[in-house]
Design a protein around this motif. Structure first.
Motif, PDB file in Angstrom:
ATOM      1  N   TYR A  35       0.864  -1.185   0.000  1.00  0.00           N
ATOM      2  CA  TYR A  35       0.000   0.000   0.000  1.00  0.00           C
ATOM      3  C   TYR A  35       0.897   1.230   0.000  1.00  0.00           C
ATOM      4  O   TYR A  35       1.797   1.362   0.828  1.00  0.00           O
ATOM      5  CB  TYR A  35      -0.928   0.014   1.219  1.00  0.00           C
ATOM      6  CG  TYR A  35      -2.063   0.984   1.004  1.00  0.00           C
ATOM      7  CD1 TYR A  35      -3.289   0.557   0.498  1.00  0.00           C
ATOM      8  CD2 TYR A  35      -1.900   2.343   1.245  1.00  0.00           C
ATOM      9  CE1 TYR A  35      -4.326   1.448   0.252  1.00  0.00           C
ATOM     10  CE2 TYR A  35      -2.925   3.245   0.997  1.00  0.00           C
ATOM     11  CZ  TYR A  35      -4.129   2.784   0.497  1.00  0.00           C
ATOM     12  OH  TYR A  35      -5.157   3.677   0.240  1.00  0.00           O
TER      13      TYR A  35
ATOM     14  N   TRP B 110      -2.573   6.970  -1.879  1.00  0.00           N
ATOM     15  CA  TRP B 110      -3.593   7.705  -1.122  1.00  0.00           C
ATOM     16  C   TRP B 110      -2.860   8.790  -0.355  1.00  0.00           C
ATOM     17  O   TRP B 110      -1.882   8.518   0.349  1.00  0.00           O
ATOM     18  CB  TRP B 110      -4.330   6.774  -0.169  1.00  0.00           C
ATOM     19  CG  TRP B 110      -5.234   7.530   0.774  1.00  0.00           C
ATOM     20  CD1 TRP B 110      -6.141   8.502   0.454  1.00  0.00           C
ATOM     21  CD2 TRP B 110      -5.309   7.369   2.196  1.00  0.00           C
ATOM     22  NE1 TRP B 110      -6.769   8.957   1.584  1.00  0.00           N
ATOM     23  CE2 TRP B 110      -6.283   8.280   2.658  1.00  0.00           C
ATOM     24  CE3 TRP B 110      -4.657   6.544   3.114  1.00  0.00           C
ATOM     25  CZ2 TRP B 110      -6.614   8.395   4.021  1.00  0.00           C
ATOM     26  CZ3 TRP B 110      -4.986   6.647   4.454  1.00  0.00           C
ATOM     27  CH2 TRP B 110      -5.958   7.569   4.897  1.00  0.00           C
TER      28      TRP B 110
ATOM     29  N   CYS C  33      -2.497  10.678   2.556  1.00  0.00           N
ATOM     30  CA  CYS C  33      -2.926  10.701   3.955  1.00  0.00           C
ATOM     31  C   CYS C  33      -2.275  11.840   4.725  1.00  0.00           C
ATOM     32  O   CYS C  33      -2.518  12.011   5.915  1.00  0.00           O
ATOM     33  CB  CYS C  33      -2.625   9.365   4.631  1.00  0.00           C
ATOM     34  SG  CYS C  33      -0.870   9.060   4.893  1.00  0.00           S
TER      35      CYS C  33
ATOM     36  N   ARG D  30      -6.582  -2.865   3.428  1.00  0.00           N
ATOM     37  CA  ARG D  30      -7.005  -1.464   3.487  1.00  0.00           C
ATOM     38  C   ARG D  30      -7.495  -1.092   4.877  1.00  0.00           C
ATOM     39  O   ARG D  30      -7.413   0.074   5.286  1.00  0.00           O
ATOM     40  CB  ARG D  30      -8.082  -1.201   2.434  1.00  0.00           C
ATOM     41  CG  ARG D  30      -7.484  -1.230   1.010  1.00  0.00           C
ATOM     42  CD  ARG D  30      -8.536  -1.461  -0.052  1.00  0.00           C
ATOM     43  NE  ARG D  30      -9.519  -0.405  -0.057  1.00  0.00           N
ATOM     44  CZ  ARG D  30     -10.665  -0.452  -0.737  1.00  0.00           C
ATOM     45  NH1 ARG D  30     -10.943  -1.524  -1.485  1.00  0.00           N
ATOM     46  NH2 ARG D  30     -11.516   0.536  -0.685  1.00  0.00           N
ATOM     47  N   ASN D  31      -8.016  -2.066   5.623  1.00  0.00           N
ATOM     48  CA  ASN D  31      -8.437  -1.785   6.995  1.00  0.00           C
ATOM     49  C   ASN D  31      -7.234  -1.722   7.940  1.00  0.00           C
ATOM     50  O   ASN D  31      -7.208  -0.895   8.857  1.00  0.00           O
ATOM     51  CB  ASN D  31      -9.445  -2.840   7.453  1.00  0.00           C
ATOM     52  CG  ASN D  31     -10.775  -2.701   6.713  1.00  0.00           C
ATOM     53  OD1 ASN D  31     -11.118  -1.612   6.252  1.00  0.00           O
ATOM     54  ND2 ASN D  31     -11.504  -3.798   6.578  1.00  0.00           N
TER      55      ASN D  31
ATOM     56  N   GLY E 164      -5.694   1.614   7.383  1.00  0.00           N
ATOM     57  CA  GLY E 164      -6.488   2.634   8.076  1.00  0.00           C
ATOM     58  C   GLY E 164      -6.122   2.711   9.547  1.00  0.00           C
ATOM     59  O   GLY E 164      -6.016   3.800  10.131  1.00  0.00           O
ATOM     60  N   CYS E 165      -5.915   1.566  10.150  1.00  0.00           N
ATOM     61  CA  CYS E 165      -5.530   1.495  11.556  1.00  0.00           C
ATOM     62  C   CYS E 165      -4.135   2.081  11.777  1.00  0.00           C
ATOM     63  O   CYS E 165      -3.914   2.886  12.684  1.00  0.00           O
ATOM     64  CB  CYS E 165      -5.601   0.039  12.002  1.00  0.00           C
ATOM     65  SG  CYS E 165      -5.103  -0.237  13.701  1.00  0.00           S
TER      66      CYS E 165
ATOM     67  N   ALA F  89      -4.200   5.864  11.358  1.00  0.00           N
ATOM     68  CA  ALA F  89      -4.811   6.491  12.540  1.00  0.00           C
ATOM     69  C   ALA F  89      -3.776   6.603  13.660  1.00  0.00           C
ATOM     70  O   ALA F  89      -3.697   7.630  14.349  1.00  0.00           O
ATOM     71  CB  ALA F  89      -6.029   5.685  12.995  1.00  0.00           C
TER      72      ALA F  89
ATOM     73  N   PRO G 243     -10.754   2.015  12.546  1.00  0.00           N
ATOM     74  CA  PRO G 243     -10.796   3.119  11.574  1.00  0.00           C
ATOM     75  C   PRO G 243     -11.322   2.657  10.213  1.00  0.00           C
ATOM     76  O   PRO G 243     -11.281   1.476   9.878  1.00  0.00           O
ATOM     77  CB  PRO G 243      -9.337   3.576  11.481  1.00  0.00           C
ATOM     78  CG  PRO G 243      -8.725   3.164  12.789  1.00  0.00           C
ATOM     79  CD  PRO G 243      -9.407   1.865  13.131  1.00  0.00           C
ATOM     80  N   ALA G 244     -11.777   3.619   9.425  1.00  0.00           N
ATOM     81  CA  ALA G 244     -12.417   3.340   8.130  1.00  0.00           C
ATOM     82  C   ALA G 244     -11.433   2.712   7.135  1.00  0.00           C
ATOM     83  O   ALA G 244     -10.224   2.900   7.224  1.00  0.00           O
ATOM     84  CB  ALA G 244     -12.986   4.625   7.553  1.00  0.00           C
ATOM     85  N   THR G 245     -11.983   1.991   6.184  1.00  0.00           N
ATOM     86  CA  THR G 245     -11.251   1.406   5.064  1.00  0.00           C
ATOM     87  C   THR G 245     -10.636   2.534   4.229  1.00  0.00           C
ATOM     88  O   THR G 245     -11.333   3.484   3.881  1.00  0.00           O
ATOM     89  CB  THR G 245     -12.246   0.611   4.189  1.00  0.00           C
ATOM     90  OG1 THR G 245     -12.997  -0.255   5.030  1.00  0.00           O
ATOM     91  CG2 THR G 245     -11.522  -0.194   3.124  1.00  0.00           C
ATOM     92  N   VAL G 246      -9.362   2.417   3.892  1.00  0.00           N
ATOM     93  CA  VAL G 246      -8.722   3.466   3.081  1.00  0.00           C
ATOM     94  C   VAL G 246      -8.982   3.193   1.595  1.00  0.00           C
ATOM     95  O   VAL G 246      -9.367   2.082   1.206  1.00  0.00           O
ATOM     96  CB  VAL G 246      -7.211   3.570   3.413  1.00  0.00           C
ATOM     97  CG1 VAL G 246      -7.004   3.921   4.883  1.00  0.00           C
ATOM     98  CG2 VAL G 246      -6.475   2.284   3.041  1.00  0.00           C
TER      99      VAL G 246
END
Lengths: 251, 251
Positions: free
Chosen positions: A114, A132, A134, A201-202, A205-206, A209, A233-236
């Motif tokens: 990722y 992504w 971030c 992706r989860n 997200g973690c 965060a 946390p939400a899926t990126v």
């Protein structure tokens, strides 16, 4: 009629695909590969992938197999398919394999990467389909959290709904950070014996965060132990994700 | 009304642009930047680039300037423009500069990179917009030819028609090979005090002809000395080319 089993290694850019799995109305990687094979073979052929990738997710090493009439032994599959396939899917390798090879059931581990972009002011146009943004994050905090996620755990908190599985226990053997193609990026590599739906992706997200200071190690422990997706946390977004390798056992 | 001169550094992916220069019917980078500025300023503004880039050519460091009403001192140009521009153009940097700064006339050198792909069997989908697949080449032969092209020469044989220039003499100060983002690529960096129309793509065509064994060093000398475009190898495709840097003098 005797069949020959062929293994393909595929790369694709996920941007313009509705994921791997064939769907009646949407453009998918499986759909394009099956269409190209039908052109060559003159009949419908089912292609089995190592697993699905979601819409927008890329691959550098998706492994798939299909069966074709024995008479095709020695057919130049790479050249033949790349001559027909659209340019956002390519066959990197093709080989005849034993009948008991199975792209999905034979896979012993998968590796995903990722790619994060860390500059708020802009994202390079050349990289926008593959990262992504971030913003800035604390890598040390992310790596500490990664340490908690390594190993065998019930990853129920990191599974999105939509796919039935017997067990949500997986063994994550690698979470490592690597330099990206530009100084504004970091690449996070995940290897496991298998991944649940949108698990990478989860997990990202973690980690992000944590890297933003919104979650601490105790929080990660609580999420992992509770097994509750709604706590995590939400899926990126998908475009940062690439399936880089699928490994198979010996013999 | 007093004006403030603003310098922007731009990155763009050239794939979906008909080049830099504004054209009535086509989508161009200059057109998009001028449109975004008109939205912010409420009036038409002319943007001056360091030079044109052709359709399909990318930039990581195009430098441009424009003049805006003095009252805009301190305006957040990067954020403001990136909020309006399409995602295939980004402002990497914005700064107020002295009135005598000129993006084109002040440029003392430019650096381009051309990215070659060397694997005949496939081109990775993720890299297809940024490379030209020339197949395998002999780097040592290319580097020997590059040595002949370095320095001050009349590059008339490497200029395509279409732009009037006073002189076709340029000084090339760097032609160097670098590793690409994947093992299948090589990146060729060219720095000069200026480049003629499609000169980098013509130089790359010459180097690749040498790398393929189609042209030898004597052949390169003949082409350079004759100054005859028709003797030199064809212009290579645009998508491998990126304008990476424009340098300005001190003060």
């Amino acid at each position: 009629m005797p069949m020959t089993r062929i293994r393909l290694t595929l790369a694709y850019e996920g941007t313009d695909f509705c994921g791997w799995q064939v769907q009646p109305a949407d453009r998918t990687v499986q759909g394009e590969v099956e269409r190209a094979l039908a052109t060559i073979l003159g009949r419908a052929v089912r292609v089995h992938g190592s697993g699905r990738t979601d819409a927008g997710v890329h691959a550098l090493g998706q492994v798939v197999h299909f069966d074709c009439p024995d008479g095709r032994t020695g057919f130049p599959w790479q050249r033949g398919l790349n001559g027909i396939l659209p340019r956002d899917v390519r066959v990197l390798d093709a080989a005849e394999v034993p009948d008991d090879f199975h792209a999905r059931y034979g896979a012993v581990s998968k590796t995903y990467e990722y790619c994060l972009w860390h500059e708020r002011g802009f994202c390079l146009p050349q990289r926008r389909r593959f990262v992504w943004n971030c913003g800035p994050v604390d890598f040390a905090r992310m790596e500490a959290a990664a340490g908690l996620l390594l190993g065998e755990h019930d990853f129920a908190a990191f599974q999105n709904v939509g796919t039935d599985v017997d067990s949500t226990v997986r063994t994550v053997t690698e979470i490592s950070r690597h330099a990206g193609p530009t100084a504004h990026e970091s690449v996070w590599r995940f290897t496991a014996d298998g991944f649940l739906k949108q698990m990478v992706r989860n997990l990202v997200g973690c980690l992000v965060a944590c890297g933003r200071g919104k979650l601490d190690l105790d929080g990660v422990r609580v999420i992992l132990e509770a097994g509750d997706r709604t706590l995590a946390p939400a899926t990126v977004p998908p475009q940062g994700l690439t399936l880089v390798r699928v490994a198979y056992g010996e013999g």
